[in-house]
Design an enzyme around this catalytic site. Sequence first.
Site, mmCIF file in Angstrom:
data_model
loop_
_atom_site.group_PDB
_atom_site.id
_atom_site.type_symbol
_atom_site.label_atom_id
_atom_site.label_comp_id
_atom_site.label_asym_id
_atom_site.label_seq_id
_atom_site.Cartn_x
_atom_site.Cartn_y
_atom_site.Cartn_z
ATOM 1 N N HIS A 65 0.817 -1.217 0.000
ATOM 2 C CA HIS A 65 0.000 0.000 0.000
ATOM 3 C C HIS A 65 0.851 1.269 0.000
ATOM 4 C CE1 HIS A 65 0.346 -0.112 4.532
ATOM 5 N NE2 HIS A 65 0.320 1.196 4.364
ATOM 6 N N ASP A 110 0.178 -7.638 1.716
ATOM 7 C CA ASP A 110 0.618 -6.237 1.770
ATOM 8 C C ASP A 110 2.143 -6.174 1.817
ATOM 9 O OD1 ASP A 110 0.511 -3.504 1.872
ATOM 10 O OD2 ASP A 110 -0.046 -3.392 3.994
ATOM 11 N N SER A 204 3.999 3.121 7.950
ATOM 12 C CA SER A 204 3.761 2.042 6.993
ATOM 13 C C SER A 204 5.021 1.655 6.244
ATOM 14 C CB SER A 204 2.703 2.450 5.968
ATOM 15 O OG SER A 204 1.416 2.269 6.481
#
EC number: 3.4.21.-
Length: 258
Positions: A65, A110, A204
């Site tokens: 992502h 992910d 992230s």
Amino acid sequence: MVLIRVLANLLILQLSYAQKSSELVIGGDECNINEHRSLVAFFNSTGFFCSGTLINEEWVLTAAHCDNTNFQMKLGVHSKKVLNEDEQTRNPKEKFICPNKKNDEVLDKDIMLIKLDSRVSNSEHIVPLSLPSSPPSVGSVCHIMGWGSITPIKVTYPDVPYCAYINLLDDAVCQAGYPELLTEYRTLCAGILEGGKDTCGGDSGGPLICNGQFQGIVSFGAHPCGQGLKPGVYTKVFDYNHWIQSIIAGNTTVTCPQ
């Protein structure tokens, strides 16, 4: 609400899943300058938005992502305002996301592998972190780090990365906290049951390092961050070792484990 931890124009996009690329380490302290030598900072035209981990001189591992159209990666960064003498900047040459990833499920697979446009030179503040040789055990002490928000509700982004120690928890804790987290997702659950320490918006793609091994990639978590019964969820690196090693060896059509 699940928080996908990504920085995009300094906005937290609250979707059905909000990932962590905009989150910082909650409950941590400023990292020592030599404590995050494999940590990679991603920048686009609006500024910092994600992190990654250098796994050898030519490859970086991050969250899927965190994919972005145009971005650069900076290695050896501590302060975003003060240039380190050995800081290096690279562009992505190739990006690899699992070809069998379900595009309508942001939590599925992910993980993204990036080949750099030129090799990185190891230095005082730049050293790769190897892939794990074995999976982690519940109860392991894990190291988190990043330039994500250091406050759980009102976003506060630090100039330097923050670090903290958390524990690897049983998957059942995250299954209870996030009913939408499917059992087939290859993830790790990590945090502090009493709360107060967590990755957050802006973290992230960064690493979860358990007992010295690179075991996880920051994927998503709750908002506000740092909730004890809603710990952070991390992509389980060990389960993707074969996929990563195959791509590095030149087999770019290999699929990820289901």
